[in-house]
Design an enzyme around this catalytic site. Structure first.
Site, PDB file in Angstrom:
ATOM      1  N   TYR A   9     -18.775   2.297 -32.065  1.00 16.11           N
ATOM      2  CA  TYR A   9     -18.722   2.860 -31.618  1.00 16.11           C
ATOM      3  C   TYR A   9     -19.288   4.343 -32.096  1.00 16.11           C
ATOM      4  O   TYR A   9     -19.386   5.755 -31.694  1.00 16.11           O
ATOM      5  CB  TYR A   9     -17.749   3.314 -30.835  1.00 16.11           C
ATOM      6  CG  TYR A   9     -17.672   2.257 -29.759  1.00 16.11           C
ATOM      7  CD1 TYR A   9     -18.266   2.845 -28.459  1.00 16.11           C
ATOM      8  CD2 TYR A   9     -16.492   1.552 -30.072  1.00 16.11           C
ATOM      9  CE1 TYR A   9     -18.051   1.291 -28.107  1.00 16.11           C
ATOM     10  CE2 TYR A   9     -16.372   0.439 -28.843  1.00 16.11           C
ATOM     11  CZ  TYR A   9     -17.223   0.790 -27.773  1.00 16.11           C
ATOM     12  OH  TYR A   9     -16.264  -0.680 -26.726  1.00 16.11           O
ATOM     13  N   GLU A  26     -21.104 -10.844 -25.195  1.00 14.09           N
ATOM     14  CA  GLU A  26     -21.746 -11.536 -25.385  1.00 14.09           C
ATOM     15  C   GLU A  26     -21.200 -12.555 -24.620  1.00 14.09           C
ATOM     16  O   GLU A  26     -19.585 -13.190 -24.477  1.00 14.09           O
ATOM     17  CB  GLU A  26     -20.919 -12.168 -26.863  1.00 14.09           C
ATOM     18  CG  GLU A  26     -21.509 -12.059 -27.682  1.00 14.09           C
ATOM     19  CD  GLU A  26     -20.813 -12.310 -29.066  1.00 14.09           C
ATOM     20  OE1 GLU A  26     -21.698 -11.369 -30.778  1.00 14.09           O
ATOM     21  OE2 GLU A  26     -20.533 -13.097 -29.870  1.00 14.09           O
ATOM     22  N   GLN A  50      -5.838  -0.854 -21.046  1.00 13.24           N
ATOM     23  CA  GLN A  50      -5.781  -1.986 -21.229  1.00 13.24           C
ATOM     24  C   GLN A  50      -4.421  -2.801 -20.434  1.00 13.24           C
ATOM     25  O   GLN A  50      -4.468  -4.169 -20.406  1.00 13.24           O
ATOM     26  CB  GLN A  50      -6.914  -2.752 -21.373  1.00 13.24           C
ATOM     27  CG  GLN A  50      -7.182  -2.387 -22.326  1.00 13.24           C
ATOM     28  CD  GLN A  50      -8.899  -2.607 -22.926  1.00 13.24           C
ATOM     29  OE1 GLN A  50      -8.657  -3.270 -23.045  1.00 13.24           O
ATOM     30  NE2 GLN A  50      -9.691  -2.032 -23.892  1.00 13.24           N
ATOM     31  N   HIS A  90      -8.130  -4.549 -25.832  1.00 16.96           N
ATOM     32  CA  HIS A  90      -7.956  -5.774 -26.064  1.00 16.96           C
ATOM     33  C   HIS A  90      -7.079  -6.599 -25.849  1.00 16.96           C
ATOM     34  O   HIS A  90      -6.957  -7.689 -26.980  1.00 16.96           O
ATOM     35  CB  HIS A  90      -9.119  -6.064 -27.739  1.00 16.96           C
ATOM     36  CG  HIS A  90      -9.904  -4.473 -27.570  1.00 16.96           C
ATOM     37  ND1 HIS A  90     -10.850  -4.834 -28.518  1.00 16.96           N
ATOM     38  CD2 HIS A  90     -10.833  -4.176 -26.625  1.00 16.96           C
ATOM     39  CE1 HIS A  90     -11.737  -4.370 -28.607  1.00 16.96           C
ATOM     40  NE2 HIS A  90     -11.938  -3.463 -27.276  1.00 16.96           N
ATOM     41  N   TYR A 148     -17.033 -17.229 -34.756  1.00 16.95           N
ATOM     42  CA  TYR A 148     -18.148 -16.610 -34.051  1.00 16.95           C
ATOM     43  C   TYR A 148     -18.489 -14.938 -34.421  1.00 16.95           C
ATOM     44  O   TYR A 148     -19.053 -13.876 -33.517  1.00 16.95           O
ATOM     45  CB  TYR A 148     -17.581 -16.535 -32.240  1.00 16.95           C
ATOM     46  CG  TYR A 148     -17.393 -18.063 -31.631  1.00 16.95           C
ATOM     47  CD1 TYR A 148     -18.825 -17.794 -30.981  1.00 16.95           C
ATOM     48  CD2 TYR A 148     -17.077 -18.669 -32.157  1.00 16.95           C
ATOM     49  CE1 TYR A 148     -18.980 -19.743 -30.540  1.00 16.95           C
ATOM     50  CE2 TYR A 148     -16.938 -20.126 -31.486  1.00 16.95           C
ATOM     51  CZ  TYR A 148     -17.963 -20.142 -30.635  1.00 16.95           C
ATOM     52  OH  TYR A 148     -18.435 -21.178 -30.258  1.00 16.95           O
TER      53      TYR A 148
END
Length: 392
Positions: free
Chosen positions: A285, A264, A99, A171, A274
């Protein structure tokens, strides 16, 4: 050359059904109904070229020039009036893979007047560290253009870093947004697939940080007196934030990936936790359970939670110059469902209103100066698309 395609619409948050259609004629008219705006019949789509894994885009304020980043570490500026492409040099060396790579781009709205030459530019990217580690960074420089034939970023200095750098290539988050008064820069810092750091305020992983425009911690942050990276934190307990924007009331919202389920949309409040990875409306997963959010768990609750996931790329609140009936609504780019998702904002209780089938993973969607939507497909050769409304 322009090409108009025929898109299908998926309506309703409670029961979603896909409409299907074929699209090859130069001009086609979509047959669909948006439940809240009956006159809307779909998007007319105009292509503006293809890019190598495009990740983000931003209009240079006060111009029709669109800056597009490509994840492998390249970028270009598109003159959307002439459809010409301008090469950009002076880009940072990025740690490309998974990513990671070149990420977000942002400009200061207050610099809307004057020439493009000399504009302040902010970029985010994945930076390599020692021992097979890496982390997201934000850099600031000046965009210099010579006769609009080519542009270069000069004086690009790293002004913020994820800390600590860790192994893996997931991430990063690294979205950038400025406060409406342009006094602060908010940066999304993903938890880098490490989970527990999101609950540890001694680092800045799994958090949203609030900074001055030079990258230093802003005064008034929840733990400003703690010093170090802790003084940067605005909120924490986040997983992988890929969308941030301020609504028309000046409130910050963020959109993040859950694990298997539990994406979310959150209203971001100062000093709130959060819940990740202690609470999530999804599961791991490997199928192992994560307790759902509950009224008494002590964590901030999502305004909307999606299972199955929508795998958001980003989102934007619309000002509504062109899509008038959608003023104030959020438009989300969907990766997994290959949709644009529209969320009707109603105070603190938003709801999904409609989905628009794009036939490809959509990495990014923004609103242009005239109110048109600009979308980037998430692939090698991903197209830049201008979306305008078709009417019945």
């Amino acid at each position: 050359m322009s090409r108009f395609v025929h898109l299908a619409l998926t309506v309703a948050a409670s029961s979603i059904a896909l409409a299907s259609c074929n699209a090859e004629p130069p001009v086609d008219s979509a047959s669909m109904t948006d439940e809240t705006t009956g006159e809307f019949s779909g998007f007319a789509i105009e292509e503006f070229g293809a890019f190598n894994e495009p990740w983000a885009s931003a209009f240079i304020p006060g111009t029709q020039m669109l800056f597009v980043t490509e994840k492998p570490g390249t970028a270009a500026i598109v003159d959307t009036q002439s459809k010409t492409r301008i090469a950009v040099s002076g880009l940072p060396q990025v740690d490309y893979g998974g990513q990671g790579g070149l990420g977000d781009v942002a400009f200061l709205p207050s610099e809307a007047s004057g020439e493009v030459d000399g504009r302040t530019i902010y970029l985010s990217w994945a930076e390599a560290g020692s021992g097979d580690t890496r982390g997201a960074v934000v850099g600031r420089g000046q965009l210099t253009c010579e006769g609009m034939q080519s542009c270069r970023i000069e004086g690009l200095d790293v002004i913020w870093r994820q800390a600590p750098k860790v192994t893996g290539r997931g991430h990063y988050s690294h979205r950038i947004v400025f406060s409406p008064d342009e006094q602060y820069m908010f940066v999304a810092s993903g938890e880098r697939q490490k989970k527990e750091p999101a609950q540890d305020t001694s680092n800045n992983l799994g958090s949203i940080v609030r900074l001055n425009l030079d990258g230093t911690p802003a005064a008034g942050n929840p733990m400003a007196d703690a010093g170090g990276v802790t003084s940067e934190l605005w909120s924490w307990g986040h997983r992988n934030i890929l969308g941030m924007d301020f609504d028309e009331e000046g409130r910050l919202w963020e959109l993040e990936h859950g694990p298997q389920g539990g994406d979310e949309l959150n209203l971001v409040r100062k000093g709130e936790n959060y819940g990740w990875p202690v609470r999530s409306n999804g599961v791991n997963y490997d199928g192992s359970n994560i307790p759902d959010h509950s009224a008494d768990d002590g964590f901030a609750k999502p305004a909307i939670s999606w299972t199955p996931v929508i795998a958001p790329g980003n989102f934007v609140f619309l000002e509504g110059q062109m899509f008038e009936a959608w003023e104030g609504d959020a438009i989300i780019s969907g990766l997994k469902p290959q949709n644009l998702i529209r969320v009707d904002m109603d105070g603190d209780t938003p709801r999904e209103a409609a989905r628009y089938d794009m036939g490809a993973r959509i990495r990014s969607v923004i609103e242009g100066p005239d109110g048109a939507l600009w979308a980037l497909e998430d692939e090698e050769g991903g197209r830049l698309l201008r979306l305008t409304p078709e009417r019945n």
